[in-house]
Write a protein that holds these residues in place. Sequence first.
Motif, mmCIF file in Angstrom:
data_model
loop_
_atom_site.group_PDB
_atom_site.id
_atom_site.type_symbol
_atom_site.label_atom_id
_atom_site.label_comp_id
_atom_site.label_asym_id
_atom_site.label_seq_id
_atom_site.Cartn_x
_atom_site.Cartn_y
_atom_site.Cartn_z
ATOM 1 N N ASP A 79 9.818 -12.478 -3.046
ATOM 2 C CA ASP A 79 10.023 -12.189 -4.463
ATOM 3 C C ASP A 79 8.673 -12.025 -5.161
ATOM 4 N N HIS A 80 8.708 -11.317 -6.283
ATOM 5 C CA HIS A 80 7.518 -11.117 -7.132
ATOM 6 C C HIS A 80 6.392 -10.387 -6.387
ATOM 7 N N ALA A 81 6.766 -9.584 -5.408
ATOM 8 C CA ALA A 81 5.751 -8.889 -4.608
ATOM 9 C C ALA A 81 5.115 -7.749 -5.400
ATOM 10 N N ALA A 82 3.883 -7.431 -5.033
ATOM 11 C CA ALA A 82 3.169 -6.304 -5.644
ATOM 12 C C ALA A 82 3.555 -5.013 -4.933
ATOM 13 N N SER A 83 3.717 -3.941 -5.699
ATOM 14 C CA SER A 83 4.041 -2.642 -5.121
ATOM 15 C C SER A 83 3.279 -1.557 -5.860
ATOM 16 N N LEU A 84 3.226 -0.380 -5.247
ATOM 17 C CA LEU A 84 2.482 0.746 -5.798
ATOM 18 C C LEU A 84 3.446 1.904 -6.014
ATOM 19 N N ALA A 85 3.489 2.426 -7.244
ATOM 20 C CA ALA A 85 4.373 3.539 -7.586
ATOM 21 C C ALA A 85 3.549 4.813 -7.716
ATOM 22 N N TYR A 86 3.838 5.810 -6.892
ATOM 23 C CA TYR A 86 3.037 7.038 -6.908
ATOM 24 C C TYR A 86 3.873 8.308 -6.910
ATOM 25 N N LEU A 87 5.163 8.210 -6.601
ATOM 26 C CA LEU A 87 6.025 9.383 -6.600
ATOM 27 C C LEU A 87 6.559 9.649 -8.012
ATOM 28 N N PRO A 88 6.973 10.868 -8.315
ATOM 29 C CA PRO A 88 7.570 11.136 -9.635
ATOM 30 C C PRO A 88 8.862 10.339 -9.820
ATOM 31 N N LEU A 89 9.148 9.960 -11.054
ATOM 32 C CA LEU A 89 10.369 9.211 -11.326
ATOM 33 C C LEU A 89 11.612 10.097 -11.283
ATOM 34 N N ALA A 90 11.432 11.398 -11.065
ATOM 35 C CA ALA A 90 12.573 12.274 -10.816
ATOM 36 C C ALA A 90 13.040 12.150 -9.365
ATOM 37 N N HIS A 91 12.266 11.461 -8.542
ATOM 38 C CA HIS A 91 12.552 11.270 -7.111
ATOM 39 C C HIS A 91 13.327 9.967 -6.946
ATOM 40 N N ILE A 92 14.437 10.017 -6.235
ATOM 41 C CA ILE A 92 15.284 8.831 -6.092
ATOM 42 C C ILE A 92 14.531 7.664 -5.453
ATOM 43 N N ALA A 93 13.615 7.945 -4.538
ATOM 44 C CA ALA A 93 12.879 6.856 -3.885
ATOM 45 C C ALA A 93 12.084 6.050 -4.900
ATOM 46 N N GLU A 94 11.384 6.738 -5.814
ATOM 47 C CA GLU A 94 10.590 6.009 -6.804
ATOM 48 C C GLU A 94 11.469 5.343 -7.846
ATOM 49 N N ARG A 95 12.593 5.956 -8.153
ATOM 50 C CA ARG A 95 13.544 5.318 -9.066
ATOM 51 C C ARG A 95 13.933 3.928 -8.542
ATOM 52 N N ILE A 96 14.244 3.872 -7.260
ATOM 53 C CA ILE A 96 14.651 2.592 -6.673
ATOM 54 C C ILE A 96 13.461 1.669 -6.489
ATOM 55 N N PRO A 106 -1.189 6.935 -11.264
ATOM 56 C CA PRO A 106 -0.877 8.178 -11.979
ATOM 57 C C PRO A 106 -1.285 9.436 -11.221
ATOM 58 N N ASP A 107 -2.320 9.328 -10.421
ATOM 59 C CA ASP A 107 -2.840 10.478 -9.688
ATOM 60 C C ASP A 107 -2.615 10.268 -8.198
ATOM 61 N N PRO A 108 -1.719 11.035 -7.572
ATOM 62 C CA PRO A 108 -1.455 10.864 -6.140
ATOM 63 C C PRO A 108 -2.717 10.980 -5.285
ATOM 64 N N ALA A 109 -3.737 11.674 -5.792
ATOM 65 C CA ALA A 109 -4.983 11.800 -5.033
ATOM 66 C C ALA A 109 -5.686 10.455 -4.900
ATOM 67 N N SER A 150 4.999 -4.004 0.969
ATOM 68 C CA SER A 150 5.999 -3.000 1.309
ATOM 69 C C SER A 150 5.554 -1.667 0.736
ATOM 70 N N PHE A 151 5.759 -0.605 1.501
ATOM 71 C CA PHE A 151 5.329 0.712 1.021
ATOM 72 C C PHE A 151 6.192 1.783 1.663
ATOM 73 N N PHE A 152 6.662 2.722 0.826
ATOM 74 C CA PHE A 152 7.424 3.876 1.304
ATOM 75 C C PHE A 152 6.557 5.110 1.156
ATOM 76 N N GLY A 153 6.383 5.820 2.262
ATOM 77 C CA GLY A 153 5.599 7.046 2.219
ATOM 78 C C GLY A 153 6.405 8.212 2.741
ATOM 79 N N VAL A 154 6.382 9.313 2.020
ATOM 80 C CA VAL A 154 6.984 10.529 2.572
ATOM 81 C C VAL A 154 6.138 10.936 3.779
ATOM 82 N N PRO A 155 6.700 11.701 4.703
ATOM 83 C CA PRO A 155 5.975 11.996 5.951
ATOM 84 C C PRO A 155 4.560 12.511 5.754
ATOM 85 N N ARG A 156 4.361 13.330 4.733
ATOM 86 C CA ARG A 156 3.030 13.910 4.541
ATOM 87 C C ARG A 156 1.980 12.841 4.298
ATOM 88 N N ILE A 157 2.361 11.758 3.631
ATOM 89 C CA ILE A 157 1.425 10.652 3.381
ATOM 90 C C ILE A 157 0.982 10.031 4.698
#
Length: 603
Positions: A222-239, A256-259, A272-279
Amino acid sequence: MDADLAQRCADTVRGLTVPALLHRNATEFPDLPALSVLGQERTRTWRELRDEVAVLSRGLADLGLRSGDRMLIQMSSRPEHWLIDLAAAHLGAVPSTVYATLSTSQLAYLARHSAAEIIVLEGEKELERWKPILAELPQVRHVVVVDGDGPLNLREVAARGEAAYRADPAAFEKTWREVRPEQPVTLLYTSGTTGDPKGVVLSHANVIYQSVVLEATVEVPDHAASLAYLPLAHIAERILGVYNPIYRAGHVTICPDPAQLLAGLVRVRPVSFFGVPRIWEKMVAGVQGQLAAAEPQVRAAVDAAREVALEAYQLRGAEQPVPPELAAKLAVLDEKVLRPLRARLGLDNMLHAGSGAAPIPVEVLLYLAGLGVDVLEVWGMTETTGTATINTPTHFRTGTVGRVNAGMELKLAEDGEILVRGPLVCSGYLRADGGVDPVTDADGWLATGDVGTLDDDGYLTITDRKKELIINSSGKNISPAQIENLLRAHPLIAQAVAIGDRRPYVTALIALDEEMAPVWAAKRGLAGTTLAELAADPALIAEITAAVEAANGKLSRPEQVKTFRILPSGWTPESGELTPTLKLRRRIIQDRYATEIDQLYGD
């Protein structure tokens, strides 16, 4: 997944809404960090975040936003995006983030279809893109701009909300408590693979169940740190960037900047981290590049450690015990060699790494496993609130997308199409009149459009896409038909096929019109007469280039054709590229022109 786990998940979700969870966080964890931005000093606590949401919620109510109303947001990843989205949800309204890359005509369609009464834009750049169509959208009552001058600035909305909240704080509390779990929490538009985009309606129950089942299947504190980098129009980042952190009272850092993703990972060091294949592919390429420049003894040490790590990984994948001597050897090598390497990527605290939204090469998974990063594939879609199947750290099969989530059911139709049903299936598709059409059949089954196989242990492998959808290496869904139709609008182009599945960008193969091309060439006094000669003529290439640029002007950036090849011969049913009804035979085309396609990507 066992029935007891499914029942526990269902019991946990019962009665919960996103506003109720935010209230819990502000009450039980008021001073814990909730939201930060990479490179900025300020961190909002859960109490502070909810206070700002309350103010903006009253401000939106003052603008007339009510339960069930839709609100469009076009904004980058920044705190105001989270705040205004949650503010609308506290009213029972339905926020919908649209991609920043959409064309003006695409924006107009979404605005009309959603009947959004309020549009929230980041700044003047976005406003300029909307101005040409606002007159065509009589239902839009307010346009709110975050940065710069506009019809209405977010600061003004906040000021009005602050006054309303101070005058009657009970109104905010009363409103959010009236929100029910079955009500919509967000509206996400698909890519429109077979026509216009579809508005997927997701409920509070949908998104919270996804968070609960993730907690039940993957051990993350619980209370883990995470990094949000995908657009919020993407279901993965929404969740993963909104709803799961609210459920787990986690700490989200916005990138804010995927770069700057690598810098963000090193700074946050998420568990925990979710990366699309390109990442993941870029990470592997980066590590390989560094090792290629390293001293021979360094490369040898890493290779030896990777070999041991990969042996242990393959045993775990086969659900066989790792012998104590192997585990001890790996522990030493990991501490000395692999962990420092992972630290450079910000992955040294990683407990769960996931990949989805597009297929990932098994070679990439194995390379990462050799570094001590077990990247586990998932599968799902917006209509299944993200993951419908999942590999877990204790139960996984490399090359599959895992087993069905707890509480969900999965079966294959006669043609292999994957069917699912259960609490993660969305409420339905929004109709233009505000109603919602079901996405399932009478028995509750959702036909996903993907084709797959199941092994004896229930692990799913995706083998095809029934609807010929392109999913690029960044996980963006792209409709090839839309691109091809725009290209074929030029009279010189008889056929075009868009390429880009599992690729970093879209390219195209173009077949000239066998009748029009010679006529066009003769009028301009060109020497060539055959398609092969014309395909290499600079004047014709310039004309086709202009046609591609014109098509790109009507497409979002991920859909745009980066480069193309004009083919030396036409396509006919007789030559095999077309069906008798002149439909593209995509597999034949991709096989026949594999060399040309690889050249378009520099392979």
